[in-house]
Design a protein around this motif. Sequence first.
Motif, PDB file in Angstrom:
ATOM      1  N   THR A 581      -0.714   4.635   1.340  1.00 21.98           N
ATOM      2  CA  THR A 581       0.306   3.633   1.011  1.00 21.98           C
ATOM      3  C   THR A 581       1.025   3.965  -0.296  1.00 21.98           C
ATOM      4  N   SER A 582       1.109   5.243  -0.593  1.00 19.62           N
ATOM      5  CA  SER A 582       1.773   5.675  -1.829  1.00 19.62           C
ATOM      6  C   SER A 582       2.692   6.845  -1.532  1.00 19.62           C
ATOM      7  N   TYR A 583       3.571   7.106  -2.475  1.00 22.84           N
ATOM      8  CA  TYR A 583       4.410   8.291  -2.447  1.00 22.84           C
ATOM      9  C   TYR A 583       3.773   9.351  -3.349  1.00 22.84           C
ATOM     10  N   ARG A 586       4.348   8.120  -7.029  1.00 17.40           N
ATOM     11  CA  ARG A 586       4.116   6.737  -7.453  1.00 17.40           C
ATOM     12  C   ARG A 586       3.486   5.913  -6.342  1.00 17.40           C
ATOM     13  N   THR A 587       2.981   4.764  -6.743  1.00 20.21           N
ATOM     14  CA  THR A 587       2.473   3.801  -5.768  1.00 20.21           C
ATOM     15  C   THR A 587       3.648   3.099  -5.080  1.00 20.21           C
ATOM     16  N   SER A 588       3.332   2.310  -4.072  1.00 21.37           N
ATOM     17  CA  SER A 588       4.361   1.517  -3.391  1.00 21.37           C
ATOM     18  C   SER A 588       3.793   0.152  -3.038  1.00 21.37           C
ATOM     19  N   LEU A 591       4.715  -0.635   0.602  1.00 22.08           N
ATOM     20  CA  LEU A 591       3.913   0.019   1.637  1.00 22.08           C
ATOM     21  C   LEU A 591       2.512  -0.579   1.710  1.00 22.08           C
ATOM     22  N   GLN A 614      16.192   3.981  -2.682  1.00 18.78           N
ATOM     23  CA  GLN A 614      14.796   4.270  -3.010  1.00 18.78           C
ATOM     24  C   GLN A 614      14.516   3.883  -4.456  1.00 18.78           C
ATOM     25  N   LEU A 627       7.952  -0.621 -11.573  1.00 16.83           N
ATOM     26  CA  LEU A 627       8.194  -0.859 -10.150  1.00 16.83           C
ATOM     27  C   LEU A 627       8.305  -2.356  -9.875  1.00 16.83           C
ATOM     28  N   ASP A 648       5.275  -8.121  -1.177  1.00 15.10           N
ATOM     29  CA  ASP A 648       5.144  -7.688  -2.564  1.00 15.10           C
ATOM     30  C   ASP A 648       3.938  -8.268  -3.303  1.00 15.10           C
TER      31      ASP A 648
END
Length: 761
Positions: A581-583, A586-588, A591, A614, A627, A648
Motif C-alpha cells: 500500500t505504498s509507493y 512514500r507511503t499512501s 492506498l 499525483q 502528505l 483517508d
Amino acid sequence: MGKTANSLLLTAAFSPAWGQGDLSVRWDKEVLPLVETYCYDCHGDGIKKGELAIDKFDNIAEMQANRDVWKRIQDHLKHQLMPPLDEDQPSAEERKKILDWIDAAVFPVDPKNPDPGRVTLRRLNRVEYQNTLRDLLGVSVNVMDLIPPDDSGYGFDNIGDVLTLSPAHLERYLEAARVALDKAVYPGQMPPPEAAFAGREMKGNGHRSEEGHYLFMAGEAKVSFKPQRAGTYRVTVTAGGTLGGDGPPKMEFHENGETICEWDVDARLEQPKEFTHEFKINDEKPVEMGVVFTNDFYQEDHPDPKKRDRNLMVNALKITGPLDGPPPEKPQSHKRIYGKREAGENDEAYALRVLNGFARKAFRRPSQEGETKRYLQLVALAKKQGEGVEEGIRLALEAMLVSPAFLFREEPQPEPDNSKKIHLIDEHSLATRLSYFFWSTMPDQKLMELASRGELRKNLDSEIDRMIGDDRSRQFISNFTGQWLRLRDMPSTRPAEKFFPKFTGKVRDSMRRETEMFFGHIIREGLPMESLLDADFTFLNETLANYYGIPDVKGDKFQKVTLKDSHRRGILGQGSFHLLTSYPLRTSPVLRGKYVLENLLDTAPPPPPPNVPQLEPPGHKGNQQSLREQLEKHREDPSCASCHALMDPIGFGLENFDAAGAWRDQENGKQIDTAGELMSGRKILGVDDLRKALVEDHRPEFYRSVATKMLTYALGRGLEWYDRPALDRIVSDTEKAGGNSRAMLRAVIDSVPFQYRRGDS
C-alpha cells in the motif's frame, strides 16, 4: 446431509425488512419523497449527473432490469458516498429506509427457496493443472512456463467466466502433458540411466558462463560421478572451439586422471557438436570424469587473424549407463499407471483396463459408458505404425490429458438448460470442489472412495479436518491469501534503496512468509477470524525480527513470536501490508485506506475521477507540505471529499509505518499526525485505535468480507445479489461459533451455492 439440508430452510430472520405490503405503494408514499429530497438535485428533474437519472425508472420491473445501476446506488448510499458531504444528508433512519426498500424491491430473495446460482464450466488454471499432473502421474514437473498466464476475475484466477481456452492454450497444454508423461512413463524397454552436467557446473580452471566451461588455455573441466554398478558406459561431450595454428582443439576424456579417448573438436563455438565414446567402469566407487584441452595455441602476430587463438568450450557432459546387463526397473510412476499385465490378456483388453483406471482418476469421476473405448483408436493407430501396445497407451494418455473431461471441472446436471431446476451436486463433484478449494488439485483416493460409496457428506467434518491438516492445504493458504491479500504482488514491490537502505529482497520475502504462516495458523488452529486483525503473535525469523526491532529471535527458521509491541499486532502491523500500500518513495494513506475497505471490509470505493494529480513526497522539489496537508487540500474538492472521508482517516492512522514497513515517529523532522475520525464518527489516534475500531465496530462487516472472498474463491464465480442469504448464513454461523475460522470454512462448504447448482436459462 446435516447442515446442508438445513441451509435450504433458512428462517424468516434472514428475510428483508420490507417483507409485507405493496412495495410500489411504499415507494410512492415513503421512499420516493426521500429520494426526491436528497438525490434529485443531481439525479432527477432533467439532471443526470454522472449519467445517472433516477427518475427515468417508472416501476420496479425497470429497476430490476438495471440491477447494476441500482447496486451502485445502493453501495454509494450504504457507504455514505452520496449525497456529497457538502449537501444535506439523510438521517441514519432515512438512509436505512431507502436501503431496505432497495433490498426488498430490486434485489428480492426468498430464503426458503434460495438460488444456488451456477458456475461456468471451469478450466483448470495453471497452478491447478500443474498440481493435478503431479498427483495424477506421481512426478513433479514444472509446466508453469509452458502455459499462458491465466486471467483474473473478482480478484481470483480460478473464475470460470475468464478461464477461456484458445487454440494456443490447447497447444501448450498438450506440450505440458508430453513433458510430464516423458518423466512419468517409459513405454517399451527402459532406457539406461543418464547423468547430465552443464558446462557451467563443472569444476576446474578456465571461465564458466551460461554457455558452458571455457578453456582459453590448456586445462580441465571435471565432475564427480557415482556409477550404479560396474559395466559399460557412454560419455557424450557437447563442445565447440576456435581454430588456431594448423588445426582444431584437441579434447581428451579422462577417468580418474587416465586418458580414455581423444577427439579433434571440428565444431565452432556457436555451433557445438556431440562427441561420444563407450568405456568400462570396473566398480561402484565414485570416479572423477574430466574433459581436458591439450593443444592450446596463441600467436598474436599470426598472418591469418582467424588462426591466432585456439580455445575450447565444453557446453555439457553426459554419462549414460550402464549399457550392458538387465535394463533398469521402471519407476513407480510407470507401474502405478500401467500396472501388471495379466497372463493371457490381449492387447485391447490390457489397454482398456489401463485406460479405465487412468480415466477414473483423471476425470475425477467414474467413466461413462463407452467413454474410454474411444481412446483405443489411438492404441490401434500406434500399433499400425509399428509401435507396441505401451506406446499406444502413452498416446491415449496424452489425449486424455487435453480432453475436456480432464481440462475442465465437469459437474453432471440432470437438466442443464432449465434455469428453474435446482439439484444437489453429486458426491464426486463435491469431492472435486473440496479438493480444488483446499488443495488446488484433484481429489485423492480417500475422497474418491467416500464419494463412490456415497458417504462423503456423512464424513465432511473428518474430511475437512484431514484436508486442512494435510501439507497440500498450503496451496489454499498461498493461493487464497496471494490473491485476497495481494501477496502475489510482493515480488514487484521496490522501496527506493536510497531512502530505505535497510530494506532487502530477503526482508521482502520474509514479510510475505510471515503473513502466509500467520493466516495458515489461524485456519489450522480454528482461531477467531478477527485474530487476523488483532492477534498478539506473529511468525518471524531473525532477518525480519531485526528489521522490526524485535529482540531474541535467532536463525532463518520462522517461529511463533508473542508480540510485546502492540503496533505490530494483526495484519495492519505486518510489513506485507505496508509494502503493498505504498509507493517506492512514500507511503499512501489513500492506498492503505482503500486496501482496508476493499480487502477487509468489502467496501470498495469508486475509482477516482480522471486526471487527478499525483501527490509528491514531503520535501520533494521544495514542497514542504506533508502528505496529510496535501490530502486535506485535495479534499476541499466536493467531488473528492466523500471517498477521501472514507479512506483517508484509515490511512492516516497507519502513517507511523513507512513505505518499507518500518516504524517511525517523525517524518522530515516533524511529528507524524495519526489522528482521524472514521465515517462512523469514532475518533482514532494511530494504528492501535484503528484496530480496536475494526474489531469492536465492524466485526460483522469483516466476517462478511472474508466470507465473500472465501465463497468466491471456493465457487469460482463472482457473487450475485441472490447469494445474500448464503452470506447471511455464513456470517451467522461464524458469529455463533465465536468467530471460529474453521466454523466459517464449514459454513462456506455447507452453503447452498457450494452444495447445489441450477441449470442455465
